[in-house]
Design an enzyme around this catalytic site. Structure first.
Site, short mmCIF file in Angstrom:
data_model
loop_
_atom_site.label_atom_id
_atom_site.label_comp_id
_atom_site.label_asym_id
_atom_site.label_seq_id
_atom_site.Cartn_x
_atom_site.Cartn_y
_atom_site.Cartn_z
CG HIS A 198 -1.81 1.22 1.28
ND1 HIS A 198 -3.04 1.25 0.65
CD2 HIS A 198 -1.65 2.45 1.85
CE1 HIS A 198 -3.60 2.43 0.84
NE2 HIS A 198 -2.78 3.18 1.56
CB CYS A 199 2.00 3.44 -2.62
SG CYS A 199 3.06 4.88 -2.89
CB VAL A 200 1.23 6.63 2.36
CG1 VAL A 200 0.92 5.53 3.35
CG2 VAL A 200 2.74 6.89 2.31
CG ASN A 238 -5.07 7.94 -0.47
OD1 ASN A 238 -4.90 7.23 0.51
ND2 ASN A 238 -6.16 8.66 -0.65
#
Length: 342
Positions: free
Chosen positions: A180-182, A185
């Protein structure tokens, strides 16, 4: 003042803890993870309980739920770098007669990066639903080590297909889950991995190009001023030849924002370049970040459920099909029909 200093120390420690735990993801029982958890428990006796709860809620909101904070931070940093590049470096380089195409290259890369960013953040990463579960479960075989048949996702109430994982931030299972890439998003999965790869590549190229142009401008300024052949007088009145340290200090005093930006983009280029190489390695070997982290466990542990007589598990990547086919799979994820033809 003492309370503020204590809060700042605690905040720095918490952020460091988060970074270390991100490194330790997939290795919950590692020595580093145990050390961080132990240090957190020791610090909990010093920090007020109410402050701990507030910090935990804030960090949970930032790192374990979908939030636009890092997207906004991403845009602000890009705007700051390109603002400085446009208003100072571009103008000065134009006066020094740099080639126009070279000066416009960062803007071309920015256009491509923004396009990849939008596609990566808005695209479906491979959300597993009850309607597509039957088809997705047939694409990849279970390797019996990282992925085992019959494992249910307690949240989605479905059997997990091979190479999938439930994302707690997005509250959904993702096909060929990477991470999951912040910054975008969104989860990175089978259907948006190509956009993330191009986004990362263009972002690295942007930072490197701006760093090269800015460094070339500063070098040109030094050469035109003939500063390297000069001298300076120190505080004791002694004359010295110009050294690199003095040169850097002089440039920082003359062009403070440009030198600061150069240091930032050089650091960014090194970090992004290393991460880009790591992602290229994963693509060429047909692995995801999730699989790579999980496979590290089996170099020093036993898997008693799959291996009777306590034999050590030897993990083997069964999904690799050769360099070209592995790279092709990033840009064209396999379907059930394609798998049946093989």
């Amino acid at each position: 003042m003492d309370f503020l200093m204590l809060f700042m120390i605690y905040l720095c420690f918490v952020l460091t803890t988060i970074a270390l735990l991100c490194i330790c993801s997939g290795r919950k029982e590692s020595f580093l993870a145990r050390s961080v958890n132990g240090a957190s428990q020791v610090l909990s006796f010093v920090i007020p309980t109410q402050l701990q709860r507030v910090t935990q809620r804030v960090l949970h909101r930032l790192f374990h739920t979908r939030s636009c904070l890092f997207v906004v931070l991403h845009i602000v940093l890009q705007a700051a770098v390109y603002g400085e590049y446009t208003w100072e470096v571009f103008v000065y380089c134009g006066e020094l007669q740099f080639h126009l195409l070279l000066l416009l290259l960062p803007y071309l890369l920015l256009a491509g990066n923004v396009g990849c960013f939008v596609l990566c953040s808005r695209a479906n990463p491979g959300i597993i639903t009850k309607s597509n579960h039957a088809s997705l479960v047939k694409i990849y075989a279970y390797d019996g080590v990282l992925f085992q048949k019959g494992i249910m996702c307690p949240t989605c109430n479905m059997e997990k297909p091979a190479r999938s994982k439930h994302c707690s931030s997005c509250s959904m299972c993702v096909h060929r889950f990477d991470h999951h890439c912040v910054w975008v998003n969104n989860c990175i999965g089978a259907f948006n991995a190509k956009y993330f790869f191009l986004y990362l590549f263009t972002l690295t190229a942007m930072a490197a190009t701006i760093a090269i142009i800015t460094a070339a401008f500063l070098i040109q300024v030094v050469l035109l001023s003939n500063m390297m052949h000069g001298s300076y007088i120190d505080d004791q009145g002694q004359e010295h030849a110009v050294e690199i340290l003095f040169l850097i200090q002089h440039l920082f005093l003359t062009f403070p924002r440009i030198v600061f930006m150069l240091g930032f983009v050089i650091l960014l280029t090194l970090v992004l370049g290393a991460y880009c190489c790591f992602n290229l390695y994963l693509a060429l070997t047909n692995q995801t970040s999730n699989e790579w982290y999980k496979s590290r466990r089996y170099g020093h542990s036993h898997h008693l459920t799959l291996q009777p007589h306590d034999r050590r598990v030897v993990y083997k990547n069964i999904y690799s099909k050769g360099v070209w086919m592995n790279l092709k799979e990033i840009f064209k994820p396999p379907t059930v029909l394609e798998r049946k033809k093989k």
